[in-house]
Structures are given as structure tokens and as C-alpha cells.
Design an enzyme around this catalytic site. Structure first.
Site, short mmCIF file in Angstrom:
data_model
loop_
_atom_site.label_atom_id
_atom_site.label_comp_id
_atom_site.label_asym_id
_atom_site.label_seq_id
_atom_site.Cartn_x
_atom_site.Cartn_y
_atom_site.Cartn_z
N SER A 163 0.83 -1.21 0.00
CA SER A 163 0.00 0.00 0.00
C SER A 163 0.86 1.25 0.00
CB SER A 163 -0.90 0.02 1.24
OG SER A 163 -0.15 0.42 2.39
N ASP A 164 0.31 2.35 -0.48
CA ASP A 164 0.95 3.64 -0.26
C ASP A 164 0.84 3.94 1.24
OD1 ASP A 164 2.21 6.03 -0.71
OD2 ASP A 164 0.96 6.58 -2.41
N TRP A 165 1.62 4.90 1.71
CA TRP A 165 1.76 5.16 3.14
C TRP A 165 0.41 5.57 3.75
CZ3 TRP A 165 6.11 3.65 5.32
CH2 TRP A 165 6.43 4.05 6.61
N GLY A 166 -0.17 4.67 4.54
CA GLY A 166 -1.47 4.94 5.15
C GLY A 166 -2.63 4.75 4.21
N GLY A 167 -2.42 4.02 3.10
CA GLY A 167 -3.46 3.88 2.09
C GLY A 167 -4.50 2.82 2.39
#
Length: 562
Positions: free
Chosen positions: A43-47
Site C-alpha cells: 500500500s501507499d503510506w497509510g493507504g
């Protein structure tokens, strides 16, 4: 499909209302099953918003690590909410990634950083795009210009990478001024402006103008500071900071030989200030060896060979995406469809400043002997001879565009489907070959939910930009033969276009001539109504006779389709 990456990142946004990290259609059905990806989706950061849904969709790794989320996975498996097999599959993929990375570890004291720098320099050299070279001002030689002035803060503090979390630490950063010092090239320098969005500094401007007055040629380094473009926000204009444009005008008034070197991550307007520069180099973000690369190009050790990967429009409002951007109420419609960039500008004849694929050279080239040979039902090979017609060794990029004929869907005028860069010594010729696979001729069909190649003639355009085509040849393709089942709701025109349906339409015409069915009207006006009409609407035109025709067509189709 070809590079076989180890990881793919899921984005933050929703697609058609589904959070990207939870989108099984994209992460599993398309990415893994259709494209054959067998690595880890991170995932993207915090996605990730829902860890369980993300796992079920095929998003393996949640970044950053969240131990509370880890416990939620355990609880979901124990409570029967998440299948243990789904968890096992993700664990296996992550372990495989760890083992592959361990096996191929290369970070030791023996790393050849010098070789890495040389590669970085070569990539940068081949990326520089020459937009303008009035009166062959470039390359700069000692014979032509004794005193060189360098103006612009980017020459000392280059934009060599993007903003935000894209930052990396270079092993060695070499600016243009550093390169001049290393090579013993004397030049007067004035920063001219600060690398921010603050107002102009009159003292810096005055210094720059005085420096320009005392030089034979001025190299002016302009562009977008990091504050003007980065992740996390969108630009709302294409212009560079006004203080840089004002300084350029002042410098050009003091010295008629000005070369502008641009540093920018995305396109900037050129037309408003181009009259103040005899030479323009688009360098974009060149990486850690950008200084040496630019020096090689500017002083003629290397001829520029980069090509624009993005059209440069005259105004931001010329782009069709502005009709939908930046969206509203939490969503954006990609209303331009496939008409993105040059596909829009070229299809609708819009004037641009510089077209897609554009790039000048210190050499001149000719392309001839263009030919296209069919290699399969829907594949072809394109060949062309490229000749360096100058006395300068240089490279040219041959570009192949495919232009479809009449299609069932809206398609761009042409699309780039292949290219190759060829290096030629002065006077040398080479033949280049570019293969076009079936996808080069296909479009995505919503009707078939698949790529589709229509039968017919396609134009093959060979040139050096999307608007500089040297020659056009044609190739006739068989098509992929895809058809949709015909029903009473299919239009008469769809029946005519279908291989089975065309036979039945011919049978209807023959039966009409024989008096066995009502004869269909054959005048232009009636055909205009008939072709878009579902055949179950024929009674509205022909009464009971139309009903019999429709039934005949459906019955005959049932026989042929068995």
C-alpha cells in the site's frame, strides 16, 4: 508483463467508488490474473482503510506497519471473517520477496559507484531536449564565444529530482558550475533570483544584468523550484515564477545571445518568453550527473537527442482535462477518455507550442524507404532507413504511429506504438526495424470487455514527432473475429456488420426480391432510419411485414449459431 517487477503499489484514491487497496478487480483480476503479476502488492503510506478487505482484494503489505491491524487479521481468521488461505497466500508472497531480496543482495563495499555515475550521466545526456537553436547558437565553442556568463540559481543548486517522498540521497551531486570548475572552463556567475516563490530581489537582478552585459553568450538556468511542484498538491498554471521571466527579459535586453536551460518536473509554458532566447534546452530533472551531461550538450561533446514525452501547449486551458479537473464533491470524471495529450491535440487539430516527440539535434537526418509488412493476422513489422545528412555524429529517434481507419468507437487520429533511437556517424545510414504486435492495433472494447482489433486498413506513420511524419504506408489486417450474439434488440446496422448477420441480411434482401418477404426500402432517407433501429422495431416502419422480417432474422441466426 515484460519487466516482471517484484512489487506494485496500490494508490490512495478510490476507483469507481472502491478504495484502491480494496479493489479486487484491479489488484487481482487484472493485475495478477490478466497481467500475470506474481509479486507483492504494497500500500501507499497509510493507504489501507480496512485491512481485511485489503487482504481479500490482494493487497499484501500494509505500510506503515500497524500492530493493531495485525491483531485484527488474527481475530478475523479466528472468527471466520477472513479465510486462512487468503492470509497464507499473502504471507507466502511476502516471504518469497524476502528470500529473493536476500539472495540478490548487492550492497557491499565493492559497489562500483563510478560506473553508476557514468550511467547516470549517459541517461541524462540522452534526455536533454533541444527546443530551439536560432542561428545555430549552440553548441558553444571557444572559437565563437570568448566570454560566457551563467545566470540562474539552478546552475549552482540544481533541481535534480522530484519533491516530497521521492527524495533520495545521491552518491555524488555535480552541478553545472561544479562541472565548469572541474573542466577549467571560466564563466562569470550570477544567481539572479532565489529558489523560492518570494518576490524578486532587485540587487540580484542588477547583478545578473551587469554580468550579462560583459559576456558574449549567456546561459540562463530557469525553471520550477521545488515549492512550485511536488506530491501532495496540483499546479494550477503552467507558467514559471514571474520573477524569472522578468529577469530573462532584462538579460535579453542586455545581451542578444541567450540560451535558456529549463529545470522542471512537468511541462512549463515556453511561448510567452521564447522571443527572449535564441536557444532553449529542456532538461527536466536530470539526476545527480545533470551538470556534466548539460556541459557535454552545451559545449558540443554530445549532440542532444531527447524527445518530448509531453506536448507543450500554448495555454493550460487548451488541455481537455481542464473540463473535469480537479473534480468536485470528492470525485473526478476522466471525461477526456483516450483523448489525452497529443491524442487530443492531433485528432482535433489544436495548435501547440511543441508537439509530442519533438526534439532538435546538432545534426540533420532523413528517413526514407519506409515499409510495413504483415507478419500475422493482426501483426506487422515496420522498416525504415535513417541517414545522418550532416557532418555531426548524433542519434535520432524514429517514431512509429498507428492510425486506424473507420472504427466502431472513437479513436485518436494516431497513437505512438513503437520507437527506436539509432546513433549514426556523419553521413552514415542504418535500417531500423520496429515490430507491432496485436495490441498496437487494438482498442479496449467495453462491449467485449476485452481488447479488440477491427478488420481493415491501418495507416503506419513513421516520423520524428507526432507532427513531423516522414512517410505513411498502409497495412490491411484480418481483425480478431470477435462478435457479440445478435438478438432482436441488435440494430439492423449491427446485423449487417456481423459475419453471420450479414448473410442473414443478404437472405432478407433475396427474399424481398422473390416476394417471400416485404422488400426493405432502399432509399437513403429510409436507410438512415433503418440502420440504428433494433430489428424488433421494424414493424413501426413496415407493419406486419416488418414483424415477419424480424422473426425470420432471429430464426435464421439461431440456425447459423448452432
Amino acid at each position: 508483463k515484460n519487466a516482471k517487477p517484484w512489487t506494485v503499489m496500490s494508490s490512495y484514491n478510490k476507483v469507481n467508488g472502491v478504495q484502491m487497496a480494496e479493489n479486487r478487480e484491479l489488484l487481482t483480476d487484472i493485475l495478477r490474473e490478466e497481467w500475470g503479476f506474481d509479486g507483492v502488492v504494497v500500500s501507499d503510506w497509510g493507504g489501507v482503510k480496512d485491512r481485511i478487505k485489503a487482504l481479500e482484494a490482494g493487497n499484501d503489505l500494509d505500510m506503515p506497519e500497524n500492530r493493531r491491524n495485525n491483531q485484527s487479521i488474527i481475530d478475523a481468521v479466528r472468527n471466520g471473517i477472513l479465510s486462512e488461505s487468503v492470509l497464507d497466500q499473502s504471507v507466502e508472497r511476502i516471504l518469497e520477496l524476502v528470500f529473493k531480496a536476500k539472495e540478490q543482495e548487492r550492497f557491499t563495499d565493492e559497489v562500483d559507484f563510478e560506473n553508476h555515475r557514468n550511467l547516470s550521466r549517459k541517461v541524462a545526456e540522452e534526455s536533454v531536449v533541444l527546443l530551439k537553436n536560432e542561428k545555430e547558437l549552440l553548441p558553444i565553442t571557444k572559437e565563437k564565444y570568448k566570454k560566457v556568463a551563467v545566470i540562474g540559481a539552478f546552475a549552482k543548486e540544481p533541481r535534480y529530482q522530484g519533491g516530497g517522498s521521492s527524495h533520495i540521497t545521491p552518491t555524488k551531486m555535480t552541478s553545472f558550475l561544479d562541472t565548469l570548475a572541474e573542466r577549467g572552463i571560466k564563466a562569470d556567475f550570477a544567481p539572479g533570483f532565489t529558489l523560492d516563490l518570494e518576490p524578486a530581489d532587485p540587487a540580484l537582478e542588477s547583478e545578473a544584468v551587469e554580468t550579462a552585459k560583459n559576456a558574449d553568450v549567456v546561459l540562463m538556468f530557469l525553471g520550477l523550484p521545488e515549492a512550485a511542484e511536488s506530491e501532495g498538491f496540483d499546479r494550477d498554471a503552467l507558467d514559471m515564477p514571474a520573477k524569472q521571466i522578468t529577469l530573462l527579459e532584462q538579460v535579453a535586453a542586455a545581451n542578444q545571445n541567450v540560451v535558456v536551460v529549463l529545470s522542471n518536473g512537468s511541462v512549463v509554458s515556453v511561448a510567452p518568453w521564447a522571443k527572449n532566447a535564441k536557444g532553449i534546452l529542456e532538461s527536466c530533472l536530470l539526476g545527480q550527473a545533470g551538470g556534466p551531461a548539460l556541459a557535454d550538450v552545451i559545449f558540443g561533446q554530445v549532440s542532444p537527442s531527447g524527445k518530448l514525452a509531453q506536448s507543450i501547449p500554448l495555454d493550460i486551458s487548451d488541455d481537455p482535462s481542464t473540463l473535469n479537473w480537479p473534480g468536485e464533491e470528492g470525485h473526478v470524471d476522466y471525461g477526456e477518455g483516450v483523448f489525452v495529450g497529443y491524442r487530443y491535440y492531433d485528432t482535433y487539430g489544436k495548435v501547440v507550442d511543441y508537439p509530442f516527440g519533438y526534439g532538435l539535434s546538432y545534426a540533420t537526418f532523413e528517413i526514407d524507404d519506409v515499409a510495413a509488412a504483415k507478419t500475422g493476422a493482426n501483426t506487422a513489422t515496420v522498416t525504415a532507413t535513417v541517414t545522418n545528412t550532416s557532418d555531426v555524429d548524433a542519434a535520432e529517434t524514429v517514431q512509429v504511429y498507428v492510425a486506424p481507419g473507420k472504427a466502431d468507437v472513437a479513436r485518436p487520429k494516431h497513437e505512438l506504438k513503437g520507437f527506436t533511437k539509432v546513433f549514426l556517424k556523419a553521413g552514415e545510414s542504418k535500417t531500423v526495424t520496429i515490430d507491432l504486435d496485436e495490441r498496437a492495433f487494438a482498442y479496449w472494447s467495453e462491449k467485449y470487455n476485452d481488447w479488440h482489433v477491427e478488420a481493415g486498413e491501418y495507416a503506419i506513420e513513421v516520423g520524428v514527432s507526432s507532427r513531423d511524419i516522414a512517410d505513411t504506408v498502409a497495412v490491411a489486417l484480418d481483425g480478431d473475429g470477435k462478435t457479440q450474439p445478435l438478438t432482436e434488440w441488435s440494430t439492423y446496422g449491427e446485423w449487417e456488420a456481423d459475419p453471420f448477420g450479414a448473410k442473414i441480411v443478404a437472405a432478407v434482401a433475396a427474399a424481398g426480391e422473390a416476394g417471400e418477404l416485404t422488400k426493405l426500402p432502399d432509399n437513403a432517407m429510409m436507410r438512415m432510419f433503418l440502420n440504428p433501429m433494433p430489428i424488433n422495431s421494424l414493424p413501426t416502419l413496415l407493419g406486419e411485414g416488418g414483424k415477419k422480417i424480424a422473426q425470420f432474422m432471429v430464426d435464421e441466426y439461431a440456425k447459423l449459431a448452432k
